[in-house]
Design a protein around this motif. Structure first.
Motif, PDB file in Angstrom:
ATOM      1  N   ILE A  39     -30.464  19.419 133.891  1.00 28.32           N
ATOM      2  CA  ILE A  39     -30.015  18.043 134.110  1.00 28.32           C
ATOM      3  C   ILE A  39     -30.163  17.231 132.828  1.00 28.32           C
ATOM      4  O   ILE A  39     -29.281  16.437 132.463  1.00 28.32           O
ATOM      5  CB  ILE A  39     -30.825  17.397 135.251  1.00 28.32           C
ATOM      6  CG1 ILE A  39     -30.593  18.144 136.556  1.00 28.32           C
ATOM      7  CG2 ILE A  39     -30.451  15.921 135.416  1.00 28.32           C
ATOM      8  CD1 ILE A  39     -31.514  17.717 137.679  1.00 28.32           C
ATOM      9  N   SER A  40     -31.275  17.434 132.120  1.00 26.21           N
ATOM     10  CA  SER A  40     -31.512  16.702 130.871  1.00 26.21           C
ATOM     11  C   SER A  40     -30.430  17.004 129.846  1.00 26.21           C
ATOM     12  O   SER A  40     -30.006  16.125 129.092  1.00 26.21           O
ATOM     13  CB  SER A  40     -32.889  17.061 130.309  1.00 26.21           C
ATOM     14  OG  SER A  40     -33.925  16.666 131.188  1.00 26.21           O
ATOM     15  N   SER A  41     -30.004  18.251 129.812  1.00 20.43           N
ATOM     16  CA  SER A  41     -28.945  18.637 128.874  1.00 20.43           C
ATOM     17  C   SER A  41     -27.671  17.848 129.131  1.00 20.43           C
ATOM     18  O   SER A  41     -26.997  17.396 128.190  1.00 20.43           O
ATOM     19  CB  SER A  41     -28.679  20.139 128.995  1.00 20.43           C
ATOM     20  OG  SER A  41     -27.622  20.527 128.134  1.00 20.43           O
ATOM     21  N   ASN A  42     -27.343  17.641 130.381  1.00 27.16           N
ATOM     22  CA  ASN A  42     -26.156  16.850 130.730  1.00 27.16           C
ATOM     23  C   ASN A  42     -26.334  15.386 130.356  1.00 27.16           C
ATOM     24  O   ASN A  42     -25.402  14.738 129.868  1.00 27.16           O
ATOM     25  CB  ASN A  42     -25.865  16.978 132.223  1.00 27.16           C
ATOM     26  CG  ASN A  42     -25.454  18.382 132.624  1.00 27.16           C
ATOM     27  OD1 ASN A  42     -24.892  19.130 131.823  1.00 27.16           O
ATOM     28  ND2 ASN A  42     -25.760  18.762 133.858  1.00 27.16           N
ATOM     29  N   LEU A 307     -34.080  10.582 138.711  1.00 32.12           N
ATOM     30  CA  LEU A 307     -35.015   9.830 137.882  1.00 32.12           C
ATOM     31  C   LEU A 307     -35.077  10.392 136.472  1.00 32.12           C
ATOM     32  O   LEU A 307     -35.131  11.606 136.284  1.00 32.12           O
ATOM     33  CB  LEU A 307     -36.422   9.886 138.487  1.00 32.12           C
ATOM     34  CG  LEU A 307     -36.581   9.483 139.950  1.00 32.12           C
ATOM     35  CD1 LEU A 307     -37.990   9.788 140.431  1.00 32.12           C
ATOM     36  CD2 LEU A 307     -36.258   8.006 140.142  1.00 32.12           C
ATOM     37  N   ALA A 308     -35.073   9.504 135.484  1.00 30.44           N
ATOM     38  CA  ALA A 308     -35.427   9.868 134.120  1.00 30.44           C
ATOM     39  C   ALA A 308     -36.807   9.274 133.851  1.00 30.44           C
ATOM     40  O   ALA A 308     -37.296   8.433 134.603  1.00 30.44           O
ATOM     41  CB  ALA A 308     -34.399   9.325 133.127  1.00 30.44           C
ATOM     42  N   GLY A 309     -37.444   9.707 132.774  1.00 34.12           N
ATOM     43  CA  GLY A 309     -38.759   9.141 132.469  1.00 34.12           C
ATOM     44  C   GLY A 309     -39.639  10.106 131.721  1.00 34.12           C
ATOM     45  O   GLY A 309     -39.192  11.154 131.234  1.00 34.12           O
ATOM     46  N   LEU A 310     -40.917   9.771 131.636  1.00 28.43           N
ATOM     47  CA  LEU A 310     -41.897  10.629 130.973  1.00 28.43           C
ATOM     48  C   LEU A 310     -43.290  10.301 131.496  1.00 28.43           C
ATOM     49  O   LEU A 310     -43.488   9.357 132.251  1.00 28.43           O
ATOM     50  CB  LEU A 310     -41.828  10.480 129.452  1.00 28.43           C
ATOM     51  CG  LEU A 310     -41.994   9.085 128.815  1.00 28.43           C
ATOM     52  CD1 LEU A 310     -43.457   8.667 128.740  1.00 28.43           C
ATOM     53  CD2 LEU A 310     -41.421   9.085 127.409  1.00 28.43           C
ATOM     54  N   ASP A 434     -35.092  14.335 132.481  1.00 23.05           N
ATOM     55  CA  ASP A 434     -35.151  14.283 133.944  1.00 23.05           C
ATOM     56  C   ASP A 434     -36.594  14.356 134.446  1.00 23.05           C
ATOM     57  O   ASP A 434     -37.389  15.175 133.985  1.00 23.05           O
ATOM     58  CB  ASP A 434     -34.352  15.444 134.538  1.00 23.05           C
ATOM     59  CG  ASP A 434     -34.439  15.473 136.048  1.00 23.05           C
ATOM     60  OD1 ASP A 434     -33.844  14.582 136.683  1.00 23.05           O
ATOM     61  OD2 ASP A 434     -35.125  16.364 136.586  1.00 23.05           O
ATOM     62  N   MET A 435     -36.920  13.458 135.397  1.00 23.91           N
ATOM     63  CA  MET A 435     -38.243  13.453 136.015  1.00 23.91           C
ATOM     64  C   MET A 435     -38.146  13.626 137.529  1.00 23.91           C
ATOM     65  O   MET A 435     -39.138  13.494 138.239  1.00 23.91           O
ATOM     66  CB  MET A 435     -38.955  12.127 135.706  1.00 23.91           C
ATOM     67  CG  MET A 435     -39.491  12.011 134.302  1.00 23.91           C
ATOM     68  SD  MET A 435     -40.998  12.976 134.054  1.00 23.91           S
ATOM     69  CE  MET A 435     -42.179  11.946 134.944  1.00 23.91           C
TER      70      MET A 435
END
Length: 460
Positions: A39-42, A307-310, A434-435
């Protein structure tokens, strides 16, 4: 005797169910991380441009070093220095030395800040309104999204899972800690944003008024530069990140009361092991639920609001908080898709402090619709989402906490050494964005701890 045997059988059954849930959660976390990279790659496909001028950055560092040298020289000579070069900024009497229009601006800002600093809800709304009016103020949107997370964390303390794992005294102290950080950052940063807005309205810079609001000498060169180069929002945002985290370091993070009763408390470690240290950016709402299949062949149902985040590894570390702040900026303003969808969420979803705002299929703000059975972890593993009337309790903030006055604020300037400039660097864009799965995995861990707590209480 017969009843005792039934109790033991029930407890043994709970134990077997919990062990099985633990194994399932571990497998899901592994496959979920693989999916998160996909998902992060997209999300990384469309990079959002920001302007970082290396020459301007060197010039700003040189000016900030001159400010420190001037401060030290004036202190040695025991000379009363100009307000903006003071290592300990004095309060400025707005009735003296200001033109009538300047005094009016100062009083207007002070009144606006006082009104908007009532609670996490009002602060979060004020940040977004500021960004909508002046989108070049990147930090205002970042502050809005982080402030949402602060509200969710405050509500968690009275929610169905975490509230059962800590005692009421720690809950109150942690709430006071989070609230003070939130309020003090707003008290320092929002006047700066308003001063810029007034400057734009009047068509001339008013940053010589920063001492009226006890703003660090560190910020003056950045605001002066930003007035000349308004496309350098990234440089101003990094400066504000450094300023605000240093501002709360001595006033909150290093305060003996909060260090002993919060940051060094065993329960705080529990909160870090749960989801307290996750910063989440909900990414709007997609049109339909989609599925993804990871390399292990496991199908994952993705939520309407991914969700995105860290994760912030250590909240008690100034360096870690600054690094996290810069990474969050890189995430929010470094990728077109993340920025667009996070802004869509912020615009469409009023902040009330309940996690039901981003995952209404898992959380509810209505306690009557929530579960608290001691079987939450197995329930979460059995289905992607929870049925209506049987969800996790995440209350609205104002329903569980009352507004808290900020109290006296120590007035001093944190910027006393040019060594602080080592953090003034262009932010990086994170790779793992992605989180969604990580957050759900942490939620399952919290639920397992919650269920174990119930098992201990029910043990015959």
């Amino acid at each position: 005797m017969q009843q005792g045997g039934k109790d033991k059988q029930a407890w043994a059954g709970s134990l077997r169910r919990w062990v099985s849930t633990l194994a399932e959660a571990a497998a899901e976390a592994l496959s979920g991380r693989v999916t998160s990279w996909e998902i992060s790659s997209n999300l990384r496909e469309g990079r959002k441009h920001w302007s970082w001028d290396a020459v301007a950055a060197r010039s700003l560092r040189s000016e900030l070093k001159r400010i420190v040298r001037r401060q030290h020289k004036e202190l040695k000579m025991n000379v009363s220095p100009p307000a903006m070069s003071l290592p300990f900024i004095r309060a400025v009497n707005t009735a003296e030395g200001l033109h009538a229009r300047e005094q009016e601006v100062v009083e207007s800002i002070q009144s606006t800040v006082q009104e908007a600093n009532q609670s996490n809800i009002t602060r979060t709304e004020a940040y977004l309104s500021c960004y909508e009016a002046f989108p070049e103020l990147h930090w205002a949107f970042l502050a809005h999204m982080v402030s949402r997370n602060a509200g969710w964390n405050m509500s968690d303390l009275q929610g169905g899972l975490l509230s059962d794992l800590t005692d009421s005294e720690f809950q109150v102290n942690l709430y006071r800690f989070l609230e003070r950080c939130n309020a003090l950052i707003f008290q320092d940063a929002y006047p700066q944003l308003l001063l810029y807005m007034h400057s734009r309205k009047l068509g001339e810079p008013l940053f010589h008024l920063l001492p009226c609001f006890h703003v660090s000498a560190f910020m003056l060169p950045f605001w002066q530069h930003f007035w000349r180069e308004p496309d350098h929002g990234a440089m101003l945002a990094v400066a504000l990140i450094l300023n605000e985290q240093n501002y709360i370091e001595g006033r909150v993070a290093q305060d003996p009361y909060f260090r002993s009763r919060v940051l060094k408390h065993p329960y705080f470690r529990l909160h870090e092991l749960a989801r307290f240290n996750q910063i989440l950016f909900p990414l709007g709402q997609t049109e339909a639920v989609t599925r993804s299949v990871d390399p292990f062949g496991t199908s994952h149902k993705l939520p309407l609001r991914p969700l995105a985040g860290l994760t912030i590894p250590r909240f008690d570390s100034l360096t870690a908080r600054i690094k996290a702040g810069k990474s969050l900026y890189g995430l929010l303003f470094g990728y077109e898709e993340v920025h667009r969808r996070a802004l869509a969420f912020a615009r469409s979803t009023p902040h009330r402090g309940s996690r039901s705002e981003y995952w209404p299929a898992l959380f509810t703000a209505d306690k009557q619709e929530a579960i608290n059975s001691g079987k939450e972890s197995s329930v979460l593993m059995e289905s992607e989402w929870l049925p209506s009337g049987n969800r996790l309790y995440s209350p609205a903030l104002e329903s569980v906490w009352q507004d808290t006055p900020a109290g006296p604020i120590p007035r001093y300037d944190w910027y006393r050494s040019s060594a602080k400039l080592r953090h003034f660097r262009e932010p990086d864009r994170p790779l793992l964005l992605d989180m969604t799965h990580a957050h759900r995995a942490q939620l399952e861990k919290t639920a397992m701890a919650h269920d174990v707590s119930h098992m201990k209480q029910a043990r015959p």
